[in-house]
Design a protein around this motif. Structure first.
Motif, PDB file in Angstrom:
ATOM      1  N   ARG A 825       0.832  -1.203   0.000  1.00 46.46           N
ATOM      2  CA  ARG A 825       0.000   0.000   0.000  1.00 46.46           C
ATOM      3  C   ARG A 825       0.864   1.249   0.000  1.00 46.46           C
ATOM      4  NH1 ARG A 825      -4.816  -0.163  -1.462  1.00 46.46           N
ATOM      5  NH2 ARG A 825      -5.676  -1.425   0.226  1.00 46.46           N
ATOM      6  N   GLU A 826       1.945   1.229   0.721  1.00 46.34           N
ATOM      7  CA  GLU A 826       2.859   2.371   0.752  1.00 46.34           C
ATOM      8  C   GLU A 826       3.416   2.645  -0.647  1.00 46.34           C
ATOM      9  OE1 GLU A 826       7.225   3.493   2.684  1.00 46.34           O
ATOM     10  OE2 GLU A 826       6.142   1.699   3.313  1.00 46.34           O
ATOM     11  N   ILE A 827       3.821   1.578  -1.348  1.00 42.01           N
ATOM     12  CA  ILE A 827       4.374   1.753  -2.695  1.00 42.01           C
ATOM     13  C   ILE A 827       3.296   2.235  -3.651  1.00 42.01           C
ATOM     14  CG2 ILE A 827       5.475   0.549  -4.606  1.00 42.01           C
ATOM     15  CD1 ILE A 827       6.729  -1.331  -2.597  1.00 42.01           C
ATOM     16  N   GLN A 828       2.079   1.702  -3.530  1.00 45.26           N
ATOM     17  CA  GLN A 828       0.989   2.132  -4.416  1.00 45.26           C
ATOM     18  C   GLN A 828       0.699   3.622  -4.254  1.00 45.26           C
ATOM     19  OE1 GLN A 828      -2.117  -0.512  -3.131  1.00 45.26           O
ATOM     20  NE2 GLN A 828      -1.701  -2.016  -4.742  1.00 45.26           N
ATOM     21  N   VAL A 829       0.604   4.054  -3.018  1.00 41.51           N
ATOM     22  CA  VAL A 829       0.290   5.471  -2.767  1.00 41.51           C
ATOM     23  C   VAL A 829       1.438   6.359  -3.217  1.00 41.51           C
ATOM     24  CG1 VAL A 829      -0.163   7.166  -0.962  1.00 41.51           C
ATOM     25  CG2 VAL A 829      -1.307   4.951  -0.905  1.00 41.51           C
ATOM     26  N   LEU A 830       2.671   5.916  -2.966  1.00 42.01           N
ATOM     27  CA  LEU A 830       3.814   6.708  -3.404  1.00 42.01           C
ATOM     28  C   LEU A 830       3.858   6.813  -4.925  1.00 42.01           C
ATOM     29  CD1 LEU A 830       6.401   8.220  -2.657  1.00 42.01           C
ATOM     30  CD2 LEU A 830       7.610   6.030  -2.720  1.00 42.01           C
ATOM     31  N   ALA A 831       3.560   5.706  -5.614  1.00 40.55           N
ATOM     32  CA  ALA A 831       3.538   5.740  -7.080  1.00 40.55           C
ATOM     33  C   ALA A 831       2.419   6.648  -7.577  1.00 40.55           C
ATOM     34  CB  ALA A 831       3.365   4.326  -7.628  1.00 40.55           C
ATOM     35  N   TRP A 832       1.250   6.569  -6.959  1.00 43.01           N
ATOM     36  CA  TRP A 832       0.153   7.468  -7.345  1.00 43.01           C
ATOM     37  C   TRP A 832       0.567   8.923  -7.171  1.00 43.01           C
ATOM     38  CZ3 TRP A 832      -2.553  11.322  -5.016  1.00 43.01           C
ATOM     39  CH2 TRP A 832      -3.760  11.722  -5.613  1.00 43.01           C
ATOM     40  N   HIS A 833       1.232   9.188  -6.077  1.00 41.60           N
ATOM     41  CA  HIS A 833       1.679  10.550  -5.775  1.00 41.60           C
ATOM     42  C   HIS A 833       2.679  11.043  -6.819  1.00 41.60           C
ATOM     43  CE1 HIS A 833       2.342  13.833  -2.853  1.00 41.60           C
ATOM     44  NE2 HIS A 833       3.592  13.814  -3.283  1.00 41.60           N
ATOM     45  N   MET A 834       3.645  10.185  -7.186  1.00 39.20           N
ATOM     46  CA  MET A 834       4.719  10.603  -8.087  1.00 39.20           C
ATOM     47  C   MET A 834       4.314  10.553  -9.549  1.00 39.20           C
ATOM     48  SD  MET A 834       7.961   8.690  -6.288  1.00 39.20           S
ATOM     49  CE  MET A 834       9.087   9.299  -7.552  1.00 39.20           C
ATOM     50  N   TRP A 896     -10.105  12.251  -2.373  1.00 34.32           N
ATOM     51  CA  TRP A 896      -9.853  12.583  -3.781  1.00 34.32           C
ATOM     52  C   TRP A 896     -11.163  12.728  -4.551  1.00 34.32           C
ATOM     53  CZ3 TRP A 896      -6.123  14.430  -6.636  1.00 34.32           C
ATOM     54  CH2 TRP A 896      -6.158  14.258  -8.023  1.00 34.32           C
ATOM     55  N   LYS A 897     -12.110  11.863  -4.267  1.00 28.31           N
ATOM     56  CA  LYS A 897     -13.414  11.953  -4.929  1.00 28.31           C
ATOM     57  C   LYS A 897     -14.099  13.273  -4.599  1.00 28.31           C
ATOM     58  CE  LYS A 897     -17.697   9.310  -5.458  1.00 28.31           C
ATOM     59  NZ  LYS A 897     -18.447   8.092  -5.023  1.00 28.31           N
ATOM     60  N   GLU A 898     -14.043  13.655  -3.314  1.00 27.04           N
ATOM     61  CA  GLU A 898     -14.630  14.939  -2.926  1.00 27.04           C
ATOM     62  C   GLU A 898     -13.871  16.104  -3.555  1.00 27.04           C
ATOM     63  OE1 GLU A 898     -14.828  15.189   1.293  1.00 27.04           O
ATOM     64  OE2 GLU A 898     -15.816  13.239   1.529  1.00 27.04           O
ATOM     65  N   PHE A 899     -12.562  15.988  -3.639  1.00 26.87           N
ATOM     66  CA  PHE A 899     -11.748  17.051  -4.235  1.00 26.87           C
ATOM     67  C   PHE A 899     -12.114  17.253  -5.701  1.00 26.87           C
ATOM     68  CE2 PHE A 899      -7.890  17.785  -6.830  1.00 26.87           C
ATOM     69  CZ  PHE A 899      -7.632  19.100  -6.492  1.00 26.87           C
ATOM     70  N   VAL A 900     -12.228  16.159  -6.467  1.00 29.15           N
ATOM     71  CA  VAL A 900     -12.567  16.277  -7.885  1.00 29.15           C
ATOM     72  C   VAL A 900     -13.939  16.915  -8.052  1.00 29.15           C
ATOM     73  CG1 VAL A 900     -13.029  14.965  -9.986  1.00 29.15           C
ATOM     74  CG2 VAL A 900     -11.108  14.323  -8.520  1.00 29.15           C
ATOM     75  N   ALA A 901     -14.904  16.479  -7.237  1.00 30.71           N
ATOM     76  CA  ALA A 901     -16.249  17.053  -7.333  1.00 30.71           C
ATOM     77  C   ALA A 901     -16.242  18.542  -6.980  1.00 30.71           C
ATOM     78  CB  ALA A 901     -17.190  16.285  -6.395  1.00 30.71           C
ATOM     79  N   GLY A 936      -7.700  19.258  -1.381  1.00 29.25           N
ATOM     80  CA  GLY A 936      -6.464  18.887  -2.074  1.00 29.25           C
ATOM     81  C   GLY A 936      -5.303  18.745  -1.113  1.00 29.25           C
ATOM     82  N   GLY A 937      -5.233  19.683  -0.161  1.00 38.74           N
ATOM     83  CA  GLY A 937      -4.174  19.575   0.835  1.00 38.74           C
ATOM     84  C   GLY A 937      -4.334  18.333   1.690  1.00 38.74           C
ATOM     85  N   ALA A 938      -5.586  17.981   1.994  1.00 46.92           N
ATOM     86  CA  ALA A 938      -5.829  16.782   2.796  1.00 46.92           C
ATOM     87  C   ALA A 938      -5.416  15.521   2.046  1.00 46.92           C
ATOM     88  CB  ALA A 938      -7.308  16.711   3.183  1.00 46.92           C
ATOM     89  N   VAL A 939      -5.669  15.485   0.742  1.00 42.30           N
ATOM     90  CA  VAL A 939      -5.261  14.327  -0.062  1.00 42.30           C
ATOM     91  C   VAL A 939      -3.748  14.173  -0.036  1.00 42.30           C
ATOM     92  CG1 VAL A 939      -5.146  13.393  -2.403  1.00 42.30           C
ATOM     93  CG2 VAL A 939      -7.279  14.377  -1.560  1.00 42.30           C
ATOM     94  N   ILE A 940      -3.033  15.273  -0.283  1.00 39.45           N
ATOM     95  CA  ILE A 940      -1.571  15.200  -0.299  1.00 39.45           C
ATOM     96  C   ILE A 940      -1.038  14.803   1.068  1.00 39.45           C
ATOM     97  CG2 ILE A 940       0.534  16.530  -0.622  1.00 39.45           C
ATOM     98  CD1 ILE A 940      -0.945  15.829  -3.188  1.00 39.45           C
TER      99      ILE A 940
END
Length: 953
Positions: A825-834, A896-901, A936-940
């Motif tokens: 999960r750590e790698i997945q989130v880091l890859a999504w981030h990068m 992220w879903k709330e951020f996009v909306a 957005g800040g909360a997602v990051i």
């Protein structure tokens, strides 16, 4: 009264091609393709922008290659297909085709330089001198000229002498066009004490030139050392660097992949050396036989050697060491002068190495072709691998069968040889990444047993085809039927390789067997309920296999190839090629060139009757279960399933009856009978189904009597291809069971065959022609039906409901199965981030700051032309974020879903404010902008926390 055993007939080793050249070519292709794949992979990894290798986009999509199963990865990448492809295009773009292909070109260039330089260096390093320096009277030169004429050489090779070499041998340097024979100093001394031995050594070396061994030997040597310099050393250095830099927390996942990479290189080293040594040992025996045939004294091979060690570990160690030597034992060389049976044997090691090499070649070439977006090249490499395998296995089988027939020995079944070939392909799969990645074993290791069993069945069929053609062929040369048999083997093996690469590896890696159920449960597509029943699953899976472009032609080849030999009939006298191969020795025909066709046709008739009986029973069963309201989709699917069962029953009955009554060629007879029974069963059951309703207890599709061929016709269009495939599988299984039962049961001593009633050649040819026409016609019809109906039943299964219903993507994209580990999960989130997540948030933040600055600077007076670009930019950011990967962590995904909306809402409100010149809406958009920035800040913050701490709460 004493009895004498008649002498064994000696078979000329030149009766068929040796097959050693193809084995050399196989090694060269293996080294070139491995260079292409290994160095191409290193080049691609070096060109990546991040440190996730080629799994960054997969991790960002929520995939988990660490788990060793492809199911989750398939769902993650397919449901987010556009985002995944956009990520690949940006962060993992394919290199230009010429970049990776430049590595094999470099390898060839280095090998060419070595090929030109090494022979010259070897001629000079021992201070070799021209022959004239030690042969003042020209006696040796005259002898060389004389022997070159005897050997049939177009010109006399150059001769040099190495006075410092104390051995009594010689070596050929250079190439076939410009050979140089280097005589050792000890050999010159032997000339006076053993002139016949000296002559034998010269003839042996000249035989290497005549057999064109020189170029192949030095090309192999040059390509291997070029491979060491260009590939092996750099690859080992890169792997060692990677091993040193592995993070401790990822050792248990990356160590299997790293060990497999080292194992592949070590496997290549062992494979190349063992295969090269085996080929060179065979070439030495061929040269020995040629030398004796040209008049060499057999005493030249009377070399005193130590006795072999007694049974035990010393003997086993000696046998293992023998595999690595390039020259055979002297006792084996002496035995081969009297009976070169070793050159006709089907040995395990070459076939095992051939299977392993074919797997490595096919896998690596396929990876490179797909990486270059050249799918056609991947299919071409499948065909090339099949040609190379057949060039080794097929020639060995034909030579072994021919030798057994000519010497009245027992003809081998070929099953053991095929099992060794299949074992090699299975082992090859374990050292490439087709079925494993970050795990030691594939998700379903037992699927690899299919490779072993398929190899045994394939070699069994090929051996029986060779035996049948060798017994029946009356021509002066055996090459025409041999080439026909090898071409048939290529087609069948190509179909198998293609299926394995496309589907078999997916099954072994953990892919779903039930495609429809997987699509439904994963949310990739919505499958109607009746099409998820057991009959529908079987029909759809078999239809998928039968759709392969080579599958049905290969099935037809399985019984057309032996059928053509039936048209020739039994041999009445030894053909010319047999007399030439035995030097005029008597080879008595056994009168059983082909099995009697009458028994096969009777079995086909019995199979057709059993198909009608099976379908009638099924119709009675379905009639009793038919609902009063009429037929349902499930009823029709079940009816189709029973038709397929009836046709399979026809194949089974015909194959068992025909193979049980066959003294030889059980598999060929079973295939012909089984496939012909499927065709007969189709005609018989189609007629029965067309009269549905005329027998009330059997009424299934209709309630009234009448001739209605249009009712079952669409069903048979769909079922013909799967039925032909099923018939071949059932026939092979039936022949195997009958053969196993015959081997277990003690059989009485063979009796003299009773004289058969003569069958007119015209009648036999007509019967064979009709069967061949049925085979070709059924194959063409099945292909035409498939092309006319598109995906057939599969289309109808998916066409009644939308592919993806609302809400299915989010539900399916969740963790349906074992949850991923905290590390993954750590790698997945880091890859999504990068790989784009952070960039999207930064784009919004940058736009939000500019928008806020604009409003504050305007103090209530802002030009609409300056505001509109910000509104449009927020809309684009919302669309891009919506098309991007969902965050592979539940809490961050909700944010992220709330951020996009919220961003989308901000863009809409801003746009309405500009269109209406409404200051209140502009203020509202600013308020929404602040909310979006907070999300957005909360997602990051959440993704950074997970990436840094491995927290999945």
């Amino acid at each position: 009264m004493a009895t004498t055993t008649p002498p064994r007939i000696r078979v000329d080793e030149r009766v068929m091609g040796a097959g050693t050249t193809v084995r050399f070519v196989l090694l060269m292709v293996l080294l070139l393709v491995s260079c292409w794949n290994v160095m191409g992979g290193i080049t691609r990894r070096a060109a990546l922008r991040t440190g996730f290798d080629h799994y960054g986009c997969l991790f960002a999509a929520g995939g988990d290659p660490f788990a060793g199963s492809v199911t989750r990865d398939m769902v993650a990448t397919t449901l987010q297909g556009p985002a995944y492809q956009a990520c690949l295009d940006r962060y993992e773009p394919p290199l230009a085709w010429w970049v990776t292909l430049s590595w094999p070109v470099l390898l060839v260039a280095v090998a060419w330089a070595l090929f030109r330089a090494v022979p010259a260096w070897r001629a000079r390093r021992g201070r070799a001198v021209p022959l004239a320096a030690v042969d003042p009277d020209g006696g040796i030169l005259r002898l060389v000229e004389e022997l070159a004429t005897v050997a049939g050489l177009g010109r006399v090779p150059r001769v040099v002498v190495d006075p410092a070499a104390a051995s009594t041998g010689a070596v050929v340097l250079g190439s076939d066009r410009r050979p140089t024979v280097c005589l050792h100093g000890g050999l010159l001394a032997r000339r006076h004490t053993d002139p016949e031995g000296f002559r034998a050594v010269l003839l042996h070396e000249l035989a290497h030139i005549r057999n064109r061994d020189v170029t192949l030997t030095y090309v192999t040597f040059a390509v291997w050392w070029a491979f060491v310099a260009v590939v092996l050393v750099p690859a080992v250095a890169v792997l060692v660097r990677g091993a040193v830099s592995i993070s401790p927390q990822f050792q248990d996942t990356q160590v299997p992949s790293l060990v497999r990479s080292f194992g592949l290189l070590g496997f290549l080293v062992a494979l190349v050396h063992l295969a090269r040594a085996d080929v060179l040992r065979s070439r030495e025996i061929y040269a020995d036989l040629a030398a004796v045939r040209w008049g060499a004294d057999r005493g030249g091979w009377a070399v005193t050697t130590a006795d072999p060690p007694p049974a035990g570990w010393r003997r086993a160690a000696g046998a293992l060491a023998e595999l690595w030597r390039t020259h055979p034992r002297w006792d084996l060389r002496r035995q081969s002068l009297d009976d070169p049976v070793v050159l006709f044997g089907v040995r395990a090691l070459p076939l095992f190495l051939t299977g392993a090499a074919a797997t490595v070649i096919t896998s690596q070439a396929r990876h490179e072709a797909l990486a270059a977006n050249a799918g056609w090249a991947a299919r071409a490499w499948v065909l090339a691998s099949a040609v190379l395998v057949v060039g080794v296995l097929g020639v060995s089988l034909w030579r072994g069968v021919a030798h057994a027939v000519l010497t009245s020995r027992r003809v081998p079944s070929g099953v053991r040889a095929g099992l060794w070939l299949g074992a090699g392909t299975a082992v090859g799969e374990l050292v490439v990444d087709d079925v494993t990645s970050f795990t030691w074993l594939p998700a379903r290791p037992w699927v690899l047993a299919l490779l072993v069993l398929a190899g045994g069945a394939f070699a069994w069929w090929a051996t029986q085809c060779a035996h049948l053609w060798i017994r029946a062929w009356p021509g002066r040369t055996i090459r025409p039927p041999m080439l026909l048999g090898l071409a048939a083997m290529c087609l069948v093996l190509s179909a198998w390789f293609e299926w394995w690469q496309r589907t078999g590896t997916l099954y072994a890696a953990g892919g779903p067997f039930d495609t429809g159920g997987f699509l439904q449960s994963s949310g990739l597509e919505s499958i109607a309920e009746p099409y998820r029943s057991l009959p529908a699953k079987v029909l759809l899976e078999m239809s998928t296999v039968a759709r392969g472009p080579l599958v049905l032609p290969a099935v037809a080849t399985l019984w057309v190839a032996p059928l053509l030999a039936w048209a020739i009939g039994p041999a009445t006298a030894p053909p010319g090629w047999m007399r030439d191969a035995t030097g005029g020795g008597a080879v008595e025909p056994d009168g059983e060139g082909v099995p009697p066709l009458r028994r096969v046709l009777l079995a086909v008739l019995l199979g057709g009757v059993s198909a009608c009986a099976a379908l009638a029973g099924a119709m009675a069963f379905l009639h009793a279960r038919r609902a009063p309201g009429g037929l349902t989709v499930l009823d029709v699917l079940t009816y189709c399933g029973w038709i397929l069962v009836a046709l399979g029953t026809a194949a089974a009955v015909a194959a068992v009856v025909a193979s049980a009554s066959a003294g030889r060629y059980r598999l060929l007879v079973a295939l012909v009978a089984g496939e012909a029974a499927v065709a007969a069963g189709c005609a018989a059951t189609f007629t029965l189904a067309s009269f549905d309703g005329c027998v009330p207890p059997l009424g299934t599709l209709a309630r009234t009597c009448g001739w209605r061929p249009e009712v079952p016709w669409p069903l048979y269009q769909f079922l013909l291809g799967p039925a032909l495939l099923l018939g071949a599988v059932v026939a092979v299984a039936a022949a195997a069971i009958v053969s196993a039962a015959g081997a277990v049961r003690r059989r009485p001593a063979p009796r003299a065959a009773a004289p058969r009633r003569a069958v007119r050649p015209v009648r036999r040819a007509v019967a064979v022609g009709l069967l061949c026409a049925v085979a070709v016609g059924a194959t063409v019809a099945a292909g035409a039906f498939r092309a006319g109906n598109g995906q057939g039943l599969d289309d109808r299964a998916r066409g009644r409901e939308p592919a993806t219903t609302p809400g299915r993507v989010e539900a399916a994209a969740g963790p349906e199965g074992p949850p991923v580990s905290a590390r993954t999960r750590e790698i997945q989130v880091l890859a999504w981030h990068m790989y784009g997540g952070e960039e999207l948030v930064k784009r919004f933040m940058t736009g939000a700051k500019g928008f806020s600055a604009l409003l504050m600077a305007g103090r209530g007076e802002v030009s609409e032309s300056r505001v509109r670009p910000f509104c449009e930019d927020f809309g684009r950011i919302a669309r891009d974020a919506g098309a991007f990967f969902r965050v592979p962590e539940p809490r961050a995904a909700e944010l992220w879903k709330e951020f996009v909306a919220q961003v989308e809402k901000t863009g809409r409100t801003c746009g309405r404010a500009v269109e209406q010149s409404n200051g209140r809406l502009l203020e509202q958009s600013m308020s929404e902008l602040v909310g979006a920035a907070r999300l957005g800040g909360a997602v990051i913050a959440r993704t950074k926390a997970v990436a840094e701490e491995g927290d999945i709460r």
